[in-house]
Write a protein that holds these residues in place. Structure first.
Motif, PDB file in Angstrom:
ATOM      1  N   ALA A  58     -28.312 -17.063   9.342  1.00  0.00           N
ATOM      2  CA  ALA A  58     -29.151 -18.188   8.928  1.00  0.00           C
ATOM      3  C   ALA A  58     -30.637 -17.886   9.129  1.00  0.00           C
ATOM      4  CB  ALA A  58     -28.755 -19.446   9.709  1.00  0.00           C
ATOM      5  N   LEU A  59     -30.985 -17.323  10.290  1.00  0.00           N
ATOM      6  CA  LEU A  59     -32.386 -17.013  10.550  1.00  0.00           C
ATOM      7  C   LEU A  59     -32.901 -15.931   9.602  1.00  0.00           C
ATOM      8  CD1 LEU A  59     -32.800 -16.993  14.450  1.00  0.00           C
ATOM      9  CD2 LEU A  59     -33.427 -18.775  12.824  1.00  0.00           C
ATOM     10  N   ALA A  60     -32.073 -14.905   9.352  1.00  0.00           N
ATOM     11  CA  ALA A  60     -32.493 -13.835   8.446  1.00  0.00           C
ATOM     12  C   ALA A  60     -32.687 -14.364   7.029  1.00  0.00           C
ATOM     13  CB  ALA A  60     -31.459 -12.708   8.450  1.00  0.00           C
ATOM     14  N   TRP A  61     -31.879 -15.342   6.644  1.00  0.00           N
ATOM     15  CA  TRP A  61     -32.026 -15.951   5.306  1.00  0.00           C
ATOM     16  C   TRP A  61     -33.352 -16.687   5.182  1.00  0.00           C
ATOM     17  CZ3 TRP A  61     -29.262 -15.210   1.012  1.00  0.00           C
ATOM     18  CH2 TRP A  61     -29.454 -16.096  -0.057  1.00  0.00           C
ATOM     19  N   LEU A  62     -33.781 -17.328   6.297  1.00  0.00           N
ATOM     20  CA  LEU A  62     -35.017 -18.106   6.294  1.00  0.00           C
ATOM     21  C   LEU A  62     -36.262 -17.247   6.506  1.00  0.00           C
ATOM     22  CD1 LEU A  62     -33.879 -21.140   8.489  1.00  0.00           C
ATOM     23  CD2 LEU A  62     -34.230 -21.139   6.010  1.00  0.00           C
ATOM     24  N   ALA A  63     -36.087 -16.070   7.088  1.00  0.00           N
ATOM     25  CA  ALA A  63     -37.228 -15.233   7.442  1.00  0.00           C
ATOM     26  C   ALA A  63     -37.973 -14.766   6.186  1.00  0.00           C
ATOM     27  CB  ALA A  63     -36.774 -14.029   8.264  1.00  0.00           C
ATOM     28  N   PRO A  64     -39.296 -14.706   6.253  1.00  0.00           N
ATOM     29  CA  PRO A  64     -40.070 -14.281   5.085  1.00  0.00           C
ATOM     30  C   PRO A  64     -40.164 -12.764   5.001  1.00  0.00           C
ATOM     31  CG  PRO A  64     -41.551 -14.766   6.869  1.00  0.00           C
ATOM     32  CD  PRO A  64     -40.155 -15.028   7.406  1.00  0.00           C
ATOM     33  N   GLU A  65     -40.560 -12.282   3.841  1.00  0.00           N
ATOM     34  CA  GLU A  65     -40.886 -10.870   3.680  1.00  0.00           C
ATOM     35  C   GLU A  65     -42.366 -10.703   4.018  1.00  0.00           C
ATOM     36  OE1 GLU A  65     -39.615  -7.414   3.593  1.00  0.00           O
ATOM     37  OE2 GLU A  65     -38.211  -8.724   2.563  1.00  0.00           O
ATOM     38  N   PRO A  66     -42.731  -9.723   4.851  1.00  0.00           N
ATOM     39  CA  PRO A  66     -44.165  -9.545   5.151  1.00  0.00           C
ATOM     40  C   PRO A  66     -44.970  -9.281   3.887  1.00  0.00           C
ATOM     41  CG  PRO A  66     -42.796  -8.217   6.614  1.00  0.00           C
ATOM     42  CD  PRO A  66     -41.906  -8.753   5.558  1.00  0.00           C
ATOM     43  N   ALA A  67     -46.243  -9.711   3.908  1.00  0.00           N
ATOM     44  CA  ALA A  67     -47.126  -9.466   2.774  1.00  0.00           C
ATOM     45  C   ALA A  67     -47.320  -7.970   2.600  1.00  0.00           C
ATOM     46  CB  ALA A  67     -48.465 -10.155   3.003  1.00  0.00           C
ATOM     47  N   LEU A  98     -34.149   3.327   5.757  1.00  0.00           N
ATOM     48  CA  LEU A  98     -33.543   2.513   4.700  1.00  0.00           C
ATOM     49  C   LEU A  98     -34.531   1.497   4.144  1.00  0.00           C
ATOM     50  CD1 LEU A  98     -30.014   1.801   6.244  1.00  0.00           C
ATOM     51  CD2 LEU A  98     -30.479   3.117   4.167  1.00  0.00           C
ATOM     52  N   SER A  99     -35.254   0.840   5.045  1.00  0.00           N
ATOM     53  CA  SER A  99     -36.214  -0.166   4.612  1.00  0.00           C
ATOM     54  C   SER A  99     -37.341   0.461   3.792  1.00  0.00           C
ATOM     55  CB  SER A  99     -36.783  -0.890   5.830  1.00  0.00           C
ATOM     56  OG  SER A  99     -37.749  -1.834   5.454  1.00  0.00           O
ATOM     57  N   ASP A 100     -37.884   1.577   4.283  1.00  0.00           N
ATOM     58  CA  ASP A 100     -39.019   2.205   3.610  1.00  0.00           C
ATOM     59  C   ASP A 100     -38.642   2.850   2.285  1.00  0.00           C
ATOM     60  OD1 ASP A 100     -40.851   1.532   5.568  1.00  0.00           O
ATOM     61  OD2 ASP A 100     -40.598   3.397   6.682  1.00  0.00           O
ATOM     62  N   ARG A 101     -37.482   3.503   2.243  1.00  0.00           N
ATOM     63  CA  ARG A 101     -37.138   4.298   1.058  1.00  0.00           C
ATOM     64  C   ARG A 101     -36.205   3.578   0.099  1.00  0.00           C
ATOM     65  NH1 ARG A 101     -38.315   9.710   2.283  1.00  0.00           N
ATOM     66  NH2 ARG A 101     -40.190   9.665   3.600  1.00  0.00           N
ATOM     67  N   ASP A 139     -37.758  -0.173  -0.652  1.00  0.00           N
ATOM     68  CA  ASP A 139     -39.169  -0.188  -1.051  1.00  0.00           C
ATOM     69  C   ASP A 139     -40.040  -0.962  -0.066  1.00  0.00           C
ATOM     70  OD1 ASP A 139     -41.279   0.519  -2.707  1.00  0.00           O
ATOM     71  OD2 ASP A 139     -41.118  -1.320  -3.906  1.00  0.00           O
ATOM     72  N   GLY A 140     -39.788  -0.782   1.225  1.00  0.00           N
ATOM     73  CA  GLY A 140     -40.627  -1.398   2.240  1.00  0.00           C
ATOM     74  C   GLY A 140     -40.241  -2.812   2.624  1.00  0.00           C
ATOM     75  N   ARG A 141     -39.202  -3.373   2.004  1.00  0.00           N
ATOM     76  CA  ARG A 141     -38.782  -4.736   2.372  1.00  0.00           C
ATOM     77  C   ARG A 141     -37.975  -4.694   3.677  1.00  0.00           C
ATOM     78  NH1 ARG A 141     -35.377  -6.637  -2.310  1.00  0.00           N
ATOM     79  NH2 ARG A 141     -35.198  -4.401  -2.688  1.00  0.00           N
TER      80      ARG A 141
END
Length: 410
Positions: free
Chosen positions: A400-409, A286-289, A292-294
């Protein structure tokens, strides 16, 4: 003529790509079989607890150490093992871990046959080191072997080895014990790990070492000081805590409050971890396809879906609804468990990626270790309703933590 020539020239490249793809997925399969064998070894004593108690003359708490010792060892050993992996060769570490499993298995079998409880526990501690080495090294190797566009999918497939191994150990442990005696469970699953190594070894050549020089102490320290690593680690802690809480106390709730038999409760709750084979595999896909990798939308959605279901679990009385809720909750929670290892790895420099994965393993398993104990204390003092409310609160913290978590570069 030109078109025909181009076709001939492209053919070797296509064949090379096919060979690379076969090699990659053989590596994933081999690593997954390695992990499956160790996961089955890890959980197998839980399926024969009465036989262990009778044979060794110990109470339920002491018998529980035969499983708990491996979780506790993994929590303590994971980060040191990850540091070693970043400075040595992950491929060789997998082979050493299988050898260690054989030593631990034989030790546990001999100690069990001789009624040596302490020897059995000590063998399980050694097995815990082997388990965490295979888990961390497997994620590291699979991540290196696969293109970034398919990395989360491959790691998700690898992490599905956990619930598969648990199901295998729970289902076949009693059969092995009845046929060969309960200490034989420490040897029964070594063959799966050995088969995995046979598949893994030839196709993993050249992938064991990290690129460049060994990372410095300062680089390791930077991983442990990284706020983003701690955020994703917190998501793993909460995900594993919810996973083990429902696994541990969902069955007793159905028995004591709903009135089901122990066998029926166990059968119903079994769908909760079993659906992890699908969710851990599909989380990366799901994340990859789809995204789009998010990574962040998956873990955020995981806790958003799970929160109201955990909060409302004790208000449900219909068996079909309870089964549906267990399936959906198990799927949602385990999408985070499948993806978090790829997620944390992508937040740090590749040179210290194994350390980040090891940190994620340690923090996550700490949640797995604590949740059943704390959950039991709340059930004893305030009842099941209060315990599931506390678990729902943990799921809210996950949002809450997932909301604060960044998207990897990218």
């Amino acid at each position: 003529m030109t078109e025909r020539t181009e076709t001939v020239e492209r053919a070797p490249a296509a064949q090379s790509t096919d060979r690379d793809d076969r090699r990659t997925w053989l590596l994933v399969l081999g690593a997954s079989l390695l992990s499956t064998g160790l996961a089955a070894y890890e959980i197998a004593p839980a399926s024969v607890t009465p036989l262990v108690q009778e044979s060794l003359g110990v109470d339920a708490t002491a018998a529980g150490l035969l499983v708990g010792a491996m979780f506790g060892t993994a929590v303590v050993a994971s980060v040191p093992v990850g540091v070693v992996l970043d400075r040595t060769n992950s491929r060789s570490a997998m082979a050493v871990a299988v050898l260690t499993l054989f030593v631990a298995g034989v030790w546990g079998w001999v100690a069990g046959e001789n009624g040596d409880f302490r020897g059995v526990v000590a063998s399980r501690v050694l097995g815990g080191v082997a388990y965490v080495a295979v888990w961390n090294a497997g994620i590291d190797m699979v991540s290196r072997a696969v293109d970034p566009e398919r990395r989360a999918t491959a790691v998700g497939i690898f992490t599905a080895s956990g619930p598969i191994g648990f199901a295998l150990g729970q289902a076949t442990g009693p059969l092995v014990a009845l046929e060969f005696g309960w200490p034989a469970i420490f040897l029964a699953f070594n063959g799966i790990a050995l088969l995995g190594l046979v598949l893994f070894w030839p196709v993993s050549r050249g992938l064991g070492h990290s690129a460049g020089a060994a990372p410095s102490v300062a680089e390791f320290g930077a991983v442990l000081r990284d706020r983003n690593v701690w955020l994703v680690g917190g998501l793993g802690f909460l995900g594993y805590a919810l996973y083990l809480f429902v696994n541990s106390w969902g069955g007793p709730y159905l028995t004591e409050e709903v009135g089901l038999s122990v066998a029926a409760s166990g059968l119903l709750v079994a769908v909760f971890p079993a659906v992890g084979v699908l969710s851990r595999t599909s989380s990366g896909l799901l994340s990859d396809r789809v995204f789009d990798g998010r990574r962040r939308p998956i873990v955020l959605g995981s806790f958003v879906v799970a929160t109201p279901l955990v909060f409302g679990f004790t208000s449900l009385q219909s068996l079909p609804v309870l089964v549906a809720v267990l399936l959906v909750t198990g799927f949602a929670i385990q999408t985070t468990l499948g993806l978090s290892f790829t997620y944390v790895r992508e937040l740090v420099h590749p040179r210290v990626a194994a350390t980040a994965v090891a940190f994620q393993t340690s923090v996550g398993l700490a949640g797995a270790f604590v949740a059943p104990i704390v959950g039991g204390a709340v059930v004893d003092s305030a009842g099941f309703d209060a315990a599931f409310l506390v678990a729902g609160g943990l799921a809210c913290c996950g949002i809450a933590l997932a909301w604060l978590a960044p998207e990897p570069a990218r």
